[in-house]
Write a protein that holds these residues in place. Structure first.
Motif, PDB file in Angstrom:
ATOM      1  N   ILE A 174      -0.957   6.612  -3.394  1.00  0.00           N
ATOM      2  CA  ILE A 174      -0.304   7.710  -2.677  1.00  0.00           C
ATOM      3  C   ILE A 174      -0.631   7.733  -1.177  1.00  0.00           C
ATOM      4  N   PRO A 175      -1.911   7.634  -0.743  1.00  0.00           N
ATOM      5  CA  PRO A 175      -2.195   7.736   0.695  1.00  0.00           C
ATOM      6  C   PRO A 175      -1.405   6.768   1.582  1.00  0.00           C
ATOM      7  N   PRO A 176      -1.291   5.483   1.238  1.00  0.00           N
ATOM      8  CA  PRO A 176      -0.492   4.607   2.097  1.00  0.00           C
ATOM      9  C   PRO A 176       0.978   5.007   2.182  1.00  0.00           C
ATOM     10  N   VAL A 177       1.515   5.574   1.103  1.00  0.00           N
ATOM     11  CA  VAL A 177       2.908   6.013   1.112  1.00  0.00           C
ATOM     12  C   VAL A 177       3.064   7.242   2.001  1.00  0.00           C
ATOM     13  N   VAL A 178       2.155   8.204   1.864  1.00  0.00           N
ATOM     14  CA  VAL A 178       2.215   9.428   2.661  1.00  0.00           C
ATOM     15  C   VAL A 178       2.009   9.117   4.149  1.00  0.00           C
ATOM     16  N   LEU A 179       1.154   8.155   4.444  1.00  0.00           N
ATOM     17  CA  LEU A 179       0.920   7.759   5.841  1.00  0.00           C
ATOM     18  C   LEU A 179       2.193   7.215   6.476  1.00  0.00           C
ATOM     19  N   ASN A 180       3.067   6.623   5.657  1.00  0.00           N
ATOM     20  CA  ASN A 180       4.340   6.085   6.122  1.00  0.00           C
ATOM     21  C   ASN A 180       4.155   5.043   7.230  1.00  0.00           C
ATOM     22  N   ALA A 181       3.199   4.161   7.038  1.00  0.00           N
ATOM     23  CA  ALA A 181       2.939   3.097   8.012  1.00  0.00           C
ATOM     24  C   ALA A 181       4.127   2.149   8.064  1.00  0.00           C
ATOM     25  N   LYS A 182       4.347   1.586   9.238  1.00  0.00           N
ATOM     26  CA  LYS A 182       5.449   0.647   9.452  1.00  0.00           C
ATOM     27  C   LYS A 182       4.898  -0.667   9.989  1.00  0.00           C
ATOM     28  N   GLU A 183       5.678  -1.718   9.847  1.00  0.00           N
ATOM     29  CA  GLU A 183       5.296  -3.027  10.350  1.00  0.00           C
ATOM     30  C   GLU A 183       4.977  -2.944  11.843  1.00  0.00           C
ATOM     31  N   GLY A 184       3.866  -3.569  12.227  1.00  0.00           N
ATOM     32  CA  GLY A 184       3.462  -3.610  13.627  1.00  0.00           C
ATOM     33  C   GLY A 184       2.519  -2.498  14.039  1.00  0.00           C
ATOM     34  N   MET A 185       2.271  -1.518  13.183  1.00  0.00           N
ATOM     35  CA  MET A 185       1.379  -0.402  13.529  1.00  0.00           C
ATOM     36  C   MET A 185      -0.082  -0.824  13.477  1.00  0.00           C
ATOM     37  N   SER A 186      -0.914  -0.037  14.151  1.00  0.00           N
ATOM     38  CA  SER A 186      -2.364  -0.173  14.081  1.00  0.00           C
ATOM     39  C   SER A 186      -2.890   0.988  13.257  1.00  0.00           C
ATOM     40  N   VAL A 187      -3.770   0.699  12.282  1.00  0.00           N
ATOM     41  CA  VAL A 187      -4.268   1.729  11.375  1.00  0.00           C
ATOM     42  C   VAL A 187      -5.787   1.707  11.364  1.00  0.00           C
ATOM     43  N   LEU A 188      -6.400   2.875  11.415  1.00  0.00           N
ATOM     44  CA  LEU A 188      -7.846   3.025  11.280  1.00  0.00           C
ATOM     45  C   LEU A 188      -8.100   3.653   9.917  1.00  0.00           C
ATOM     46  N   ASP A 189      -8.738   2.909   9.009  1.00  0.00           N
ATOM     47  CA  ASP A 189      -9.022   3.360   7.648  1.00  0.00           C
ATOM     48  C   ASP A 189     -10.522   3.576   7.527  1.00  0.00           C
ATOM     49  N   LEU A 190     -10.946   4.835   7.476  1.00  0.00           N
ATOM     50  CA  LEU A 190     -12.377   5.153   7.408  1.00  0.00           C
ATOM     51  C   LEU A 190     -12.843   5.470   5.990  1.00  0.00           C
ATOM     52  N   CYS A 191     -11.974   5.324   5.018  1.00  0.00           N
ATOM     53  CA  CYS A 191     -12.325   5.491   3.599  1.00  0.00           C
ATOM     54  C   CYS A 191     -11.827   4.266   2.849  1.00  0.00           C
ATOM     55  N   ALA A 192     -12.281   3.094   3.260  1.00  0.00           N
ATOM     56  CA  ALA A 192     -11.666   1.837   2.840  1.00  0.00           C
ATOM     57  C   ALA A 192     -12.166   1.273   1.511  1.00  0.00           C
ATOM     58  N   ALA A 193     -13.307   1.719   1.017  1.00  0.00           N
ATOM     59  CA  ALA A 193     -13.832   1.124  -0.219  1.00  0.00           C
ATOM     60  C   ALA A 193     -13.045   1.637  -1.423  1.00  0.00           C
ATOM     61  N   PRO A 194     -12.740   0.815  -2.398  1.00  0.00           N
ATOM     62  CA  PRO A 194     -13.076  -0.593  -2.542  1.00  0.00           C
ATOM     63  C   PRO A 194     -12.094  -1.541  -1.868  1.00  0.00           C
ATOM     64  N   GLY A 195     -10.979  -1.052  -1.330  1.00  0.00           N
ATOM     65  CA  GLY A 195     -10.111  -1.912  -0.540  1.00  0.00           C
ATOM     66  C   GLY A 195      -8.680  -2.032  -1.002  1.00  0.00           C
ATOM     67  N   SER A 196      -8.326  -1.460  -2.144  1.00  0.00           N
ATOM     68  CA  SER A 196      -6.953  -1.621  -2.645  1.00  0.00           C
ATOM     69  C   SER A 196      -5.934  -0.885  -1.771  1.00  0.00           C
ATOM     70  N   LYS A 197      -6.290   0.316  -1.282  1.00  0.00           N
ATOM     71  CA  LYS A 197      -5.377   1.037  -0.386  1.00  0.00           C
ATOM     72  C   LYS A 197      -5.222   0.285   0.929  1.00  0.00           C
ATOM     73  N   THR A 198      -6.323  -0.276   1.412  1.00  0.00           N
ATOM     74  CA  THR A 198      -6.294  -1.040   2.659  1.00  0.00           C
ATOM     75  C   THR A 198      -5.384  -2.257   2.506  1.00  0.00           C
ATOM     76  N   CYS A 199      -5.481  -2.953   1.387  1.00  0.00           N
ATOM     77  CA  CYS A 199      -4.610  -4.108   1.135  1.00  0.00           C
ATOM     78  C   CYS A 199      -3.146  -3.684   1.074  1.00  0.00           C
ATOM     79  N   GLN A 200      -2.888  -2.548   0.435  1.00  0.00           N
ATOM     80  CA  GLN A 200      -1.522  -2.037   0.339  1.00  0.00           C
ATOM     81  C   GLN A 200      -0.979  -1.739   1.740  1.00  0.00           C
ATOM     82  N   LEU A 201      -1.800  -1.129   2.587  1.00  0.00           N
ATOM     83  CA  LEU A 201      -1.391  -0.855   3.968  1.00  0.00           C
ATOM     84  C   LEU A 201      -1.182  -2.138   4.767  1.00  0.00           C
TER      85      LEU A 201
END
Length: 142
Positions: free
Chosen positions: A87-114
């Motif tokens: 859900i968080p990556p979808v709600v963030l609505n990130a787009k190609e080319g954006m810069s993202v700061l992920d401060l709750c990255a463990a274990p990493g699956s959301k980060t990979c999705q982003l």
């Protein structure tokens, strides 16, 4: 509860001491908010299984499916994660080319999705360099 999760139970009495319970497992359900648009068509990228992790590992009738999941996960063809973590990556609505700061990255699956989105990994254009980036960190060392 199991019927809500897509499992129907059928009890078969054996003798006075043993009862075998057979479960019918529902097919994987598409997760409607995990998708992309390609050529005007919506392509679903996320599916939810109706069986829990423990059953998947221990049930002998699911052994081949479990092997298939492990092989494709190890090869990077699929990523297994809880639906709530998608859900968080979808709600963030990130787009190609954006810069993202992920401060709750463990274990990493959301980060990979982003990263698939901001790095340009979901389109058919093959680029040598990603178009966006993620800085990932977590307070928990795990």
């Amino acid at each position: 509860d199991n019927e809500k999760a897509g499992q129907a139970k059928e009890s078969i009495p054996q003798d006075d001491n043993v009862t075998i319970i057979k479960k019918k497992i529902a097919p994987a359900k598409p997760i409607p908010f995990i998708n992309i648009m390609e050529n005007g068509k919506t392509i679903t990228l996320g599916y939810q299984l109706s069986v829990d992790r423990r059953t998947l590992r221990r049930n002998q009738s699911l052994l081949e499916f479990h092997k298939w999941l492990r092989i494709h996960t190890d090869c990077g063809h699929i990523t297994r994660q809880e639906t709530v973590s998608m859900i968080p990556p979808v709600v963030l609505n990130a787009k190609e080319g954006m810069s993202v700061l992920d401060l709750c990255a463990a274990p990493g699956s959301k980060t990979c999705q982003l990263l698939e989105v901001v790095g340009g990994g979901l389109d058919n254009n093959v680029t040598l360099e990603p178009t966006g980036f993620i800085v990932a960190n977590d307070a928990d060392s795990k």
